[in-house]
Motif scaffolding. Structure first.
Motif, mmCIF file in Angstrom:
data_model
loop_
_atom_site.group_PDB
_atom_site.id
_atom_site.type_symbol
_atom_site.label_atom_id
_atom_site.label_comp_id
_atom_site.label_asym_id
_atom_site.label_seq_id
_atom_site.Cartn_x
_atom_site.Cartn_y
_atom_site.Cartn_z
ATOM 1 N N MET B 117 -4.255 26.663 -24.786
ATOM 2 C CA MET B 117 -5.288 27.590 -24.332
ATOM 3 C C MET B 117 -5.832 27.300 -22.950
ATOM 4 O O MET B 117 -6.525 28.126 -22.371
ATOM 5 N N ALA B 118 -5.557 26.091 -22.469
ATOM 6 C CA ALA B 118 -6.139 25.729 -21.183
ATOM 7 C C ALA B 118 -5.112 25.062 -20.305
ATOM 8 O O ALA B 118 -4.279 24.290 -20.775
ATOM 9 N N GLY B 125 -2.345 19.228 -5.954
ATOM 10 C CA GLY B 125 -1.111 19.966 -6.210
ATOM 11 C C GLY B 125 -0.049 19.097 -6.841
ATOM 12 O O GLY B 125 1.078 19.529 -7.064
ATOM 13 N N CYS B 126 -0.390 17.847 -7.114
ATOM 14 C CA CYS B 126 0.602 16.910 -7.651
ATOM 15 C C CYS B 126 0.603 16.757 -9.153
ATOM 16 O O CYS B 126 1.391 15.990 -9.693
ATOM 17 N N ALA B 127 -0.300 17.443 -9.818
ATOM 18 C CA ALA B 127 -0.342 17.307 -11.277
ATOM 19 C C ALA B 127 -0.948 18.553 -11.888
ATOM 20 O O ALA B 127 -1.594 19.352 -11.213
ATOM 21 N N VAL B 128 -0.704 18.719 -13.193
ATOM 22 C CA VAL B 128 -1.351 19.804 -13.921
ATOM 23 C C VAL B 128 -1.927 19.215 -15.199
ATOM 24 O O VAL B 128 -1.439 18.206 -15.712
ATOM 25 N N ALA B 129 -2.970 19.858 -15.704
ATOM 26 C CA ALA B 129 -3.587 19.423 -16.952
ATOM 27 C C ALA B 129 -3.499 20.575 -17.930
ATOM 28 O O ALA B 129 -3.539 21.739 -17.526
ATOM 29 N N CYS B 130 -3.351 20.265 -19.193
ATOM 30 C CA CYS B 130 -3.301 21.330 -20.193
ATOM 31 C C CYS B 130 -3.637 20.805 -21.566
ATOM 32 O O CYS B 130 -3.610 19.599 -21.818
ATOM 33 N N GLY B 131 -3.938 21.752 -22.478
ATOM 34 C CA GLY B 131 -4.267 21.346 -23.844
ATOM 35 C C GLY B 131 -4.581 22.568 -24.665
ATOM 36 O O GLY B 131 -4.665 23.682 -24.143
ATOM 37 N N GLY B 132 -4.769 22.365 -25.947
ATOM 38 C CA GLY B 132 -5.059 23.489 -26.821
ATOM 39 C C GLY B 132 -5.311 23.015 -28.229
ATOM 40 O O GLY B 132 -6.245 22.254 -28.482
ATOM 41 N N CYS B 167 -10.164 23.690 -19.256
ATOM 42 C CA CYS B 167 -10.221 22.424 -18.530
ATOM 43 C C CYS B 167 -10.185 22.728 -17.040
ATOM 44 O O CYS B 167 -9.648 23.746 -16.615
ATOM 45 N N SER B 168 -10.778 21.825 -16.259
ATOM 46 C CA SER B 168 -10.791 22.013 -14.819
ATOM 47 C C SER B 168 -10.952 20.667 -14.146
ATOM 48 O O SER B 168 -11.736 19.837 -14.596
ATOM 49 N N PHE B 169 -10.197 20.442 -13.060
ATOM 50 C CA PHE B 169 -10.387 19.222 -12.285
ATOM 51 C C PHE B 169 -11.665 19.444 -11.486
ATOM 52 O O PHE B 169 -11.995 20.572 -11.139
ATOM 53 N N THR B 170 -12.370 18.381 -11.189
ATOM 54 C CA THR B 170 -13.549 18.538 -10.361
ATOM 55 C C THR B 170 -13.042 18.522 -8.911
ATOM 56 O O THR B 170 -11.978 19.031 -8.647
ATOM 57 N N ASN B 171 -13.753 17.940 -7.977
ATOM 58 C CA ASN B 171 -13.294 17.995 -6.593
ATOM 59 C C ASN B 171 -12.053 17.161 -6.319
ATOM 60 O O ASN B 171 -11.461 17.274 -5.262
ATOM 61 N N SER B 172 -11.692 16.303 -7.235
ATOM 62 C CA SER B 172 -10.528 15.448 -6.988
ATOM 63 C C SER B 172 -9.614 15.409 -8.207
ATOM 64 O O SER B 172 -9.937 15.949 -9.256
ATOM 65 N N ASP B 173 -8.488 14.729 -8.048
ATOM 66 C CA ASP B 173 -7.541 14.565 -9.149
ATOM 67 C C ASP B 173 -8.064 13.564 -10.169
ATOM 68 O O ASP B 173 -7.468 13.374 -11.216
#
Lengths: 72, 339
Positions: B117-118, B125-132, B167-173
């Motif tokens: 879902m997220a 730009g070097c990573a992605v986050a996800c989950g559900g 989910c969301s990254f804040t200002n940094s990785d």
């Protein structure tokens, strides 16, 4: 015994609610007439940097298809 | 048949009931006071103040790219800061990274769960986050080597006790903000997986969140099934402000520096599933359950355009980082970029 447990949980929860409400009640609030003026100013200030508002030429927008020339 | 309570316990119960009654009275008084204060400040409507503002011209926007590849409903998407790459996640358990200009798929990961879902792109730009449904938020570093198995480098960062909704990254990785069906939001350190701050206050599932845009921004807003939109201070974990709405659920929230705006038009029967503002905040794009996208003039409160194209519910919508286009994901298994 369980009656007391339920009551003390309710008290804890309601206390949290009251604490939160107190916090919110103490916040400084501004009239909409003022914040609305702020919002309008913000939109005006940033208007030029909003491509979807001002539009960009198809040639410089990577999403828009470029017109191709054909040599006859 | 309950045995008669011991005298000390009886006194304790009475005391607790009295305390509870006092607290309830106080909370009712405070609620009443808050309502009064809010009513006093509502001296005028935004569109009234905006009457003299120049109207918007004609809007011609259409689908410029269609990204096909997911095997089931697209649930979430996010733009990379390079304004070109997109990450999307689906009910089919897949997370795909696309080049939105060429429509090529650059990476694909299969999650161990369905209903992802997220998803979010890291600022670098070097990573992605996800989950559900796995109740977690995992980070996958993106490799330049196409043959490398991304799943091998997966890092589990967040752990909730119910599904991950956003989910969301804040200002940094280095930090990730998550919201969950367990009713909480949380801030995590990506490297260690440590919980930095948790945000309690929603009475039901939290469905969405959005960070305030400023660089020094330390606030974010979350929306949930309890019909509340809460604004939080990231450092203290405090809920600074709470908005209640008459709509059934808040499926999406978006912050435009000073205000959280939720729009509805009487003639619209179907609900909005996702919203985002244009760069200046003047336009609000809404993805709807009736398969359309409505474009609103935020200041005047009027609809400026309605866009068709998707063949099922629009589930996610985001404006690109440079504001030149926006992307939508749908239950029709596709994503579309519009400009």
């Amino acid at each position: 015994m369980s009656g007391t447990m339920c009551s003390s949980n309710s008290v804890v929860q309601t206390q949290k609610l009251v604490d939160q409400l107190r916090l919110e009640a103490s916040m400084e609030r501004i009239r909409i007439s003022l914040t609305a003026a702020d919002l309008i100013q913000y939109c005006k200030d940033h208007r030029r940097s909003d491509p979807l508002l001002t539009g960009i030429a198809a040639s410089s927008n990577p999403f828009k298809d470029k017109k191709t020339c054909t040599l006859l | 048949m309950r045995s008669p309570p011991i005298p000390e316990m009886a006194t304790q119960e009475v005391q607790l009931s009295e305390t509870l009654a006092h607290l309830k009275t106080e909370s009712d008084t405070l609620k009443g006071k808050l309502e009064e204060e809010r009513a006093k400040l509502h001296d005028v409507e935004l569109h009234q103040v905006a009457e003299k503002v120049e109207g918007l011209g004609q809007f011609v926007m259409k689908t410029r790219r269609t990204l096909k590849g997911h095997g089931n409903k697209v649930l979430c998407m996010d733009w990379c800061k390079d304004k070109r790459r997109i990450v999307s996640s689906s009910q089919d358990g897949k997370v795909i990274v696309w080049d939105a200009f060429t429509t090529n798929k650059e990476h694909a990961v299969t999650m161990p769960c369905t209903w992802v879902m997220a998803c979010a792109y890291a600022p670098s730009g070097c990573a992605v986050a996800c989950g559900g449904l796995d109740n977690k938020c995992s980070v996958y570093p993106l490799s330049l080597d196409k043959n490398e198995n991304l799943a091998a480098k997966k890092k589990s960062v967040a752990m909730h006790t119910n599904y991950l909704s956003a989910c969301s990254f804040t200002n940094s990785d280095m930090q990730i903000l998550t919201s969950s069906g367990d009713g909480t939001c949380a801030l995590w350190d990506v490297e260690s997986g440590q919980l930095l701050q948790s945000f309690h206050g929603h009475a039901a599932d939290v469905l969405c969140l959005d960070l305030a845009p400023s660089e020094t921004g330390n606030t974010f807003v979350s929306g949930g099934c309890d019909k509340k939109a809460n604004v939080w201070d990231m450092r203290s974990g405090q809920c600074i402000q709470s908005f209640e709405t008459h709509e059934s659920d808040i499926n999406n929230s978006s912050e435009a520096d000073r205000e959280v705006a939720i729009y509805s038009k009487e003639s619209i029967i179907f609900g909005v599933s996702s919203v985002d503002f244009s760069l200046s905040g003047r336009l609000l794009f809404g993805g709807y359950n009736d398969y359309t996208i409505n474009v609103w003039d935020v200041l005047k409160g009027t609809r400026v355009s309605i866009l068709f194209g998707h063949e099922n519910r629009v589930s996610t919508l985001r404006v690109s980082p440079d504001g030149t286009a926006f992307c939508t994901g749908s239950w029709d298994h596709t994503l579309r970029t519009w400009a």
